[in-house]
Scaffold this active site. Structure first.
Site, short mmCIF file in Angstrom:
data_model
loop_
_atom_site.label_atom_id
_atom_site.label_comp_id
_atom_site.label_asym_id
_atom_site.label_seq_id
_atom_site.Cartn_x
_atom_site.Cartn_y
_atom_site.Cartn_z
N HIS A 232 0.79 -1.24 0.00
CA HIS A 232 0.00 0.00 0.00
C HIS A 232 0.83 1.30 0.00
O HIS A 232 0.80 2.09 0.94
CB HIS A 232 -0.98 0.02 1.16
CG HIS A 232 -0.48 -0.48 2.48
ND1 HIS A 232 0.73 -0.11 3.05
CD2 HIS A 232 -1.05 -1.35 3.36
CE1 HIS A 232 0.87 -0.72 4.21
NE2 HIS A 232 -0.19 -1.47 4.42
N ASN A 278 -4.63 3.04 7.27
CA ASN A 278 -3.18 3.08 7.42
C ASN A 278 -2.54 2.33 6.25
O ASN A 278 -2.77 1.14 6.10
CB ASN A 278 -2.77 2.41 8.74
CG ASN A 278 -1.31 2.63 9.06
OD1 ASN A 278 -0.67 3.50 8.49
ND2 ASN A 278 -0.79 1.84 9.98
N ASP A 305 -6.46 -3.66 0.13
CA ASP A 305 -6.23 -3.61 1.58
C ASP A 305 -7.57 -3.66 2.31
O ASP A 305 -7.80 -2.92 3.28
CB ASP A 305 -5.42 -2.37 1.98
CG ASP A 305 -4.90 -2.43 3.41
OD1 ASP A 305 -5.01 -3.50 4.05
OD2 ASP A 305 -4.39 -1.40 3.90
#
Length: 426
Positions: A232, A278, A305
């Site tokens: 990510h 996050n 994610d």
């Protein structure tokens, strides 16, 4: 045997053409683009001109089971994936217990075989209990069936531990997948160090907290020769380091999520924790850097994610709620509507980043719509516009910042190994 008739597929030139896709014993046995008589007695499924692609591959998903079944289960998570057009997903090991033993790997694979509807590839933890203190038994985890090693959810904080992990993974010809985050720079912070944080008097997560680990790890990957994959990516600095590493021949690949391509911290409307993830939403400049990097191939693949949480957990607000949003059911519609339908990207580029590129990066035998490939397919309506409605999600998670967005590109049927596992009319 059956035939998907009147499919719209991408040809080698990236153009949409009409085709019939012949499926037998879970495999694509023929793809024909010329008119022909279909033999009597063969079952047909008429997709009425809908777009058909190889099923999407998501190499970054949180299925939460074992241990957090109130957030998601392998059953609900794989159904959510199927609804989003995904036929293969890789699940992160930050469950309870952590996926750091062969027994836990077996639990996940058995559950997926009996209760899942898409292919599930588990990752194994780099360190025991993801504490960063002691490496797991990489050899035993590989034998049990993991596809790589990651402590996703936390970064490996010491360089020596990461170097040791890379050296061992290299011996096994396995990838190390890194959540890049220097914990000394992020404690007590919930959003990026930017406009929103300043407006609300909050501590911010700085870009360098991610980029420091990326810089450290590409040097360690160069030293060990391991396949190093960055989770990510969200910052301009990380992208610059990855681009430079690729230019000098380091074996590094990277991923990005739709939310880091579509939203910045300046878009956050309130202290609503459905906007808390996050890495956090970064600056508009970082968003543009991510867009440029996915287009030029510096970032190899798109992932979600997918990180479901309960409504009670997310109701705690921006500072106290857990990080994470769901993404499996909205990823393709978001990307198609915002980039392909506007002419910014080709459909071919988007599909490639979600199918053949993840298959290439992780050496998977799928992600191809061609003769001899597994019949893992997604049928997509590129024309009908619908609103994002979390109440309709098949995931247990409702935590998304995209509620109410009007999108096109919704999956209407998903096929895994030739079997229809989801259709929007059932």
């Amino acid at each position: 045997m059956y035939i998907l008739t009147n499919a719209s597929i991408l040809n080698e030139q990236g153009d949409l053409v009409r085709a019939h896709i012949w499926v037998e014993e879970g495999v694509i046995c023929r793809v024909t683009t010329t008119e022909e008589m279909i033999p009597a007695g063969i079952e047909t499924v008429d997709v009425d001109g809908k777009f058909v692609t190889a099923g999407f591959i998501d190499m970054h998903v949180h299925l939460r089971e074992p241990g957090f079944e109130h957030k998601e289960t392998i059953a609900t998570g794989t159904r959510s994936a199927a609804r989003g057009g995904y036929t293969t997903i890789a699940c992160m090991p930050n469950t309870r217990p952590i996926i750091d033993t062969p027994e836990t790997v077996k639990f996940v694979l058995d559950k997926a075989a009996h209760e899942g509807v898409v292919k599930v590839l588990p990752y194994g933890a780099i360190t025991k209990n993801e504490l960063g203190r002691e490496l797991t038994d990489f050899e035993a985890l590989k034998e049990a069936g993991v596809v790589g090693f990651t402590d996703d959810g936390v970064g490996v904080q010491t360089a020596q531990m990461m170097k040791d992990a890379m050296a061992r993974a290299k011996k096994l010809d396995m990838p190390v997948i890194a959540h890049c985050e220097d914990e000394s720079l992020v404690k007590g912070a919930a959003v990026t160090d930017g406009e929103f944080a300043r407006k609300h008097g909050m501590k911010g997560i700085p870009n360098e907290s991610e980029a420091i680990h990326v810089g450290r790890d590409v040097l360690l990957a160069e030293a060990t020769g391991v396949h190093y994959h960055v989770c990510h990516v969200s910052t301009e600095q990380s992208i610059r380091l990855i681009r430079q590493a690729k230019q000098v021949g380091v074996r590094v690949t990277a991923e990005v999520c739709p939310h880091h391509l579509l939203l910045s911290d300046e878009d956050i409307p309130s202290m609503d924790a459905n906007w808390k993830m996050n890495p956090p939403l970064r600056s508009p400049r970082d968003v543009q850097a991510c867009i440029d990097a996915i287009k030029d191939g510096t970032i190899d693949i798109l992932v979600t994610d997918h990180a479901p949480h309960s409504e009670e957990e997310k109701a705690k607000g921006m500072e106290l709620a857990p990080f994470g949003i769901v993404g499996l059911e909205t990823a393709f519609p978001l990307m198609y509507t915002k980039f392909v339908a506007t002419g910014a990207w080709s459909l071919e580029l988007l599909v490639k980043r979600m199918t053949s590129d993840p298959a290439r990066v992780f050496s998977l035998n799928t992600g191809r719509l061609e003769e001899g490939a597994p019949a893992d397919l997604a049928v997509i309506d590129l024309d009908t516009e619908r609103e994002v409605d979390p109440a309709q999600f098949l995931s247990k998670g409702r935590n998304t910042p995209f509620t109410g967005w009007k999108l096109k590109g919704w999956t209407v049927m998903t096929i895994v190994d030739g079997r229809i596992v989801w259709a929007d009319n059932k």
